[in-house]
Enzyme design. Structure first.
Site, PDB file in Angstrom:
ATOM      1  N   GLY A 115      39.976  27.662  37.460  1.00 17.88           N
ATOM      2  CA  GLY A 115      41.068  27.627  36.476  1.00 17.88           C
ATOM      3  C   GLY A 115      40.251  28.394  35.776  1.00 17.88           C
ATOM      4  CD  GLU A 157      43.292  24.958  54.054  1.00 15.64           C
ATOM      5  OE1 GLU A 157      42.637  25.559  55.450  1.00 15.64           O
ATOM      6  OE2 GLU A 157      43.550  25.835  52.967  1.00 15.64           O
ATOM      7  N   GLY A 165      41.246  32.987  40.943  1.00 15.12           N
ATOM      8  CA  GLY A 165      41.605  33.485  42.249  1.00 15.12           C
ATOM      9  C   GLY A 165      42.937  34.382  41.775  1.00 15.12           C
ATOM     10  CE1 TYR A 183      47.914  31.205  46.276  1.00 18.86           C
ATOM     11  CE2 TYR A 183      48.754  29.465  47.767  1.00 18.86           C
ATOM     12  CZ  TYR A 183      47.604  30.469  47.165  1.00 18.86           C
ATOM     13  OH  TYR A 183      46.722  30.269  47.928  1.00 18.86           O
ATOM     14  CB  VAL A 201      38.349  29.438  43.433  1.00 15.63           C
ATOM     15  CG1 VAL A 201      37.413  29.494  42.454  1.00 15.63           C
ATOM     16  CG2 VAL A 201      38.848  31.221  43.472  1.00 15.63           C
TER      17      VAL A 201
END
Length: 163
Positions: free
Chosen positions: A96, A29, A100, A134, A90
């Site tokens: 993938g 991040e 998550g 999401y 993750v």
């Protein structure tokens, strides 16, 4: 070799791994410089007494590949508790594979068992892979709300101001 993915409540023995994941997430991040928590803080706040948050570990073949930290919130409008997801991470190599989604589903089930009215989290506006993920789950952005924060010197100064 069994590559089944499992989600379980984190234990004190997971504290160092959670701390490492926190740093990996902060690096992703672009905010590693903002992490001031120590491994001892993770132990104290997640595993001693009635800490404010709970954690989950996601494993594949016995190897930790991700974690989630959440806490209960409250909505006056709903008159019910909610769950707020503080962190979901993750490892890049495991993305993938469904880890998550399993972590999120595990928390959603806790929310339902506890009678929660909502399950919320925040995502950085530039994190397109997370936003797409999401939204693929049916989550909706709350564009009408702007999140605010007081932290560090601003928090201290405001708390000490008598005006």
């Amino acid at each position: 070799m069994d590559l089944a993915i499992e989600v379980r409540p984190a234990t004190r023995a997971d504290a160092q791994q959670i701390y490492a994941f926190i740093h990996e997430l902060a690096e992703y991040e672009k905010a590693a410089h903002e992490v001031v928590a120590s491994a001892d803080d993770v132990v104290r706040t997640l595993f001693e007494g009635r800490g404010p948050a709970k954690a989950l570990i996601c494993e594949r073949a016995g190897q930790a590949i991700g974690f989630a930290v959440y806490f209960f919130s409250y909505s006056t409008w709903l008159g019910r508790s909610g769950i707020y997801l503080e962190d979901l991470y993750v490892t890049p190599a495991a993305r993938g594979c469904g880890a998550g989604k399993m972590l999120l589903r595990h928390i959603a089930r806790i929310a339902m068992q506890e009678g929660c009215g909502r399950f919320e989290w925040s995502v950085l506006d530039w994190n397109e892979p997370a936003i797409r993920f999401y939204q693929s789950l049916g989550a909706k952005p709350q564009d009408e709300w702007i999140r605010y924060r007081l932290a560090g010197d601003a928090l201290r100064d405001f708390a000490q101001d008598n005006g």
